[in-house]
Enzyme design. Structure first.
Site, PDB file in Angstrom:
ATOM      1  N   HIS A  46      33.073 -25.837 -57.260  1.00 25.14           N
ATOM      2  CA  HIS A  46      34.292 -25.428 -57.971  1.00 25.14           C
ATOM      3  C   HIS A  46      35.424 -26.320 -57.444  1.00 25.14           C
ATOM      4  O   HIS A  46      35.393 -26.744 -56.286  1.00 25.14           O
ATOM      5  CB  HIS A  46      34.546 -23.963 -57.621  1.00 25.14           C
ATOM      6  CG  HIS A  46      35.661 -23.310 -58.371  1.00 25.14           C
ATOM      7  ND1 HIS A  46      36.992 -23.515 -58.059  1.00 25.14           N
ATOM      8  CD2 HIS A  46      35.652 -22.430 -59.407  1.00 25.14           C
ATOM      9  CE1 HIS A  46      37.741 -22.780 -58.877  1.00 25.14           C
ATOM     10  NE2 HIS A  46      36.959 -22.119 -59.694  1.00 25.14           N
ATOM     11  N   ASP A  85      31.175 -21.575 -49.630  1.00 27.81           N
ATOM     12  CA  ASP A  85      31.968 -20.893 -50.657  1.00 27.81           C
ATOM     13  C   ASP A  85      31.104 -19.759 -51.210  1.00 27.81           C
ATOM     14  O   ASP A  85      30.169 -19.984 -51.975  1.00 27.81           O
ATOM     15  CB  ASP A  85      32.336 -21.916 -51.738  1.00 27.81           C
ATOM     16  CG  ASP A  85      33.042 -21.276 -52.924  1.00 27.81           C
ATOM     17  OD1 ASP A  85      33.178 -20.026 -52.949  1.00 27.81           O
ATOM     18  OD2 ASP A  85      33.454 -22.022 -53.823  1.00 27.81           O
ATOM     19  N   GLN A 101      30.726 -16.404 -55.526  1.00 31.52           N
ATOM     20  CA  GLN A 101      29.783 -15.789 -56.473  1.00 31.52           C
ATOM     21  C   GLN A 101      28.670 -15.065 -55.727  1.00 31.52           C
ATOM     22  O   GLN A 101      28.272 -13.960 -56.103  1.00 31.52           O
ATOM     23  CB  GLN A 101      29.176 -16.862 -57.404  1.00 31.52           C
ATOM     24  CG  GLN A 101      30.195 -17.613 -58.254  1.00 31.52           C
ATOM     25  CD  GLN A 101      30.879 -16.726 -59.289  1.00 31.52           C
ATOM     26  OE1 GLN A 101      30.370 -15.678 -59.686  1.00 31.52           O
ATOM     27  NE2 GLN A 101      32.057 -17.136 -59.732  1.00 31.52           N
ATOM     28  N   LYS A 110      36.517 -10.963 -57.747  1.00 33.63           N
ATOM     29  CA  LYS A 110      35.176 -11.108 -58.339  1.00 33.63           C
ATOM     30  C   LYS A 110      34.233 -10.029 -57.797  1.00 33.63           C
ATOM     31  O   LYS A 110      33.160  -9.805 -58.318  1.00 33.63           O
ATOM     32  CB  LYS A 110      34.612 -12.495 -58.032  1.00 33.63           C
ATOM     33  CG  LYS A 110      35.410 -13.629 -58.663  1.00 33.63           C
ATOM     34  CD  LYS A 110      34.856 -14.963 -58.269  1.00 33.63           C
ATOM     35  CE  LYS A 110      35.853 -16.094 -58.459  1.00 33.63           C
ATOM     36  NZ  LYS A 110      36.008 -16.518 -59.839  1.00 33.63           N
TER      37      LYS A 110
HETATM   38  N1  PLP Z   1      34.538 -20.959 -55.827  1.00 37.27           N
HETATM   39  C1  PLP Z   1      33.767 -20.470 -56.817  1.00 37.27           C
HETATM   40  C2  PLP Z   1      32.290 -20.708 -56.793  1.00 37.27           C
HETATM   41  C3  PLP Z   1      34.357 -19.752 -57.858  1.00 37.27           C
HETATM   42  O1  PLP Z   1      33.593 -19.272 -58.841  1.00 37.27           O
HETATM   43  C4  PLP Z   1      35.755 -19.556 -57.845  1.00 37.27           C
HETATM   44  C5  PLP Z   1      36.424 -18.850 -58.963  1.00 37.27           C
HETATM   45  O2  PLP Z   1      36.040 -19.004 -60.102  1.00 37.27           O
HETATM   46  C6  PLP Z   1      36.507 -20.068 -56.783  1.00 37.27           C
HETATM   47  C7  PLP Z   1      35.849 -20.747 -55.790  1.00 37.27           C
HETATM   48  C8  PLP Z   1      37.978 -19.883 -56.690  1.00 37.27           C
HETATM   49  O3  PLP Z   1      38.303 -18.542 -56.520  1.00 37.27           O
HETATM   50  P1  PLP Z   1      39.831 -18.048 -56.567  1.00 37.27           P
HETATM   51  O4  PLP Z   1      40.430 -18.645 -57.816  1.00 37.27           O
HETATM   52  O5  PLP Z   1      39.724 -16.573 -56.628  1.00 37.27           O
HETATM   53  O6  PLP Z   1      40.486 -18.527 -55.322  1.00 37.27           O
END
Ligand code: PLP
Length: 404
Positions: free
Chosen positions: A121, A198, A201, A224
């Site tokens: 991401h 990270d 998910q 999430k």
């Molecule tokens: N990493 C992953 C795998 C994600 O799916 C997301 C959000 O879609 C993020 C990081 C970023 O999360 P946030 O926008 O809540 O900080």
């Protein structure tokens, strides 16, 4: 213990609503999950009956709110097998990664390497690009196979004497691939690199034990995980956190301040400058305590059944292309419909009450890897049912007919 989806659905008031005259079928939980009453009630009740700032007061409400905030930290810690002092509250996974990047950046030299993967991401790419731009740190990326797995041989080759950190997603928000996080961590540590995972998910869909995993840092977001927005978690192994300089300066993160000098508080408070997201932390604690009441393995199996049923329903659809077919993947279906832009697919599905995400999913390098600029994505949460999976298949088949 099994999982009773009908009972679980009762906890989510929003699932009663209609969209465009149809019952809502919410298949966008990977972007943000809906909230159970336990979370809504905990936040409302905190505001109604015991609210003040935390850590500063000597009065009853301040003490009660501080207790609730710190109880949320304990809930998070026990949820992922960490110690209380290893849990830093952030405003989200993004802030957690930025915090680590900024802290490590203070120690890196030009030419030092950070190893990422092609399936990250943007939250786990851009903060490291800052270090490339500002410090001359070199970014390397583990390639992704056609099925959507990390190429482990390439990973081994990319780990080198200058690799200072490996940062990878535990579960891809696009492909649904669940990466072998423990093995990747062991390999990185053997090469002398720190590891950031990270978990945005993965933590939603499987039990996570950070000790077993062995990573130095693990981040995720509350929203999430059936909790509120504005709150996230950075787990840092005690020694790794202690090694990190502060991120932001302000109240609460100091030991002492004078006009000439400052000393810092110990973790986790060193990293929580200013008034923290108090209500949001309480909401996240409530979400986690609510989740602890379920057999999480049974939830995972329920979600897997929904995914398998959807794929089965779409078998033989020669107009459909699925992106991400790694064995053991989670319940995230990224797909393309022949002749249709993903945005149009999502908008037409909405007419049937079906909410999916469409776009690049904040993962442009990964989309490029698969030769596309966007896809549609249906992601399942614990509240989705087999009837909803069937209704999605039917709505998608009707949607496709617009483009045939
Ligand atoms: N990493 C992953 C795998 C994600 O799916 C997301 C959000 O879609 C993020 C990081 C970023 O999360 P946030 O926008 O809540 O900080």
């Amino acid at each position: 213990m099994g999982f009773d989806v009908a009972a679980a659905r009762e906890a989510f008031p929003i699932l009663q609503r209609q969209v465009n005259g149809k019952p809502l079928i919410y298949l966008d939980s990977a972007a943000s999950a809906q909230k159970p009453r336990a979370v809504i009630d905990a936040m409302r009740s905190a505001m109604e009956s015991s609210y003040a700032n935390v850590h500063r007061g000597l009065h009853t409400l301040a003490n009660e709110t501080t207790d609730a905030y710190e109880a949320a930290r304990r809930s998070v810690a026990s949820f992922i097998g960490a110690a209380e002092g290893e849990i830093v509250f952030t405003k989200g996974a993004t802030e957690g990664i930025n915090l680590v990047a900024a802290g490590l950046g203070a120690r890196l030299q030009p030419g030092d390497e950070i190893l990422l993967t092609e399936m990250e991401h943007h939250a786990n790419i851009v903060p490291w690009h800052f270090l490339r731009e500002r410090l001359g740190v070199v970014l390397r990326f583990v390639p992704v196979t056609d099925q959507g797995e990390l190429d482990l041989a390439a990973y081994q080759d990319l780990l080198g004497p200058r690799t200072r950190l490996v940062a990878f997603t535990h579960m891809s928000n696009v492909l649904g691939t669940v990466n072998p996080a423990q093995r990747l961590t062991e390999m990185a540590h053997a090469a002398g690199a720190l590891v950031l995972v990270d978990g945005c998910q993965a933590v939603v869909h499987q039990p996570v034990d950070v000790r077993e995993l062995g990573a130095d840092f693990y981040v995720f977001s509350g929203h999430k995980l059936y909790g509120p927005t504005g709150i996230g978690v950075l787990y840092g192994r005690a020694a790794a956190l202690a090694d990190l300089p502060p991120y932001q300066g302000g109240g609460e993160m100091i030991a002492q301040v004078s006009l000439e000098a400052i000393t810092y508080a110990d973790p986790p408070h060193r990293f929580e400058a200013g008034t923290p997201p108090i209500l949001e932390a309480i909401g996240l604690g409530a979400a986690i305590e609510w989740l602890k009441g379920f057999d999480r393995q049974a939830i995972a199996e329920h979600e897997q059944r929904l995914y398998a049923r959807t794929l089965e329903g779409l078998a033989g659809a020669n107009w459909l292309k699925v992106i991400g077919e790694a064995p053991g993947k989670g319940a995230i279906l990224s797909f393309l419909v022949d002749g249709a832009h993903a945005h149009d697919v999502a908008q037409i599905l909405d007419r049937y009450g079906v909410a999916v995400r469409a776009g690049a999913h904040c993962a442009e390098p990964l989309m490029k890897r698969f030769g596309v600029t966007s896809s549609a994505r249906a992601s399942f949460g614990l509240y989705n049912t087999e009837a909803e999976a069937d209704a999605f298949v039917e709505a998608l088949t009707k949607t496709q007919a617009f483009f045939a």
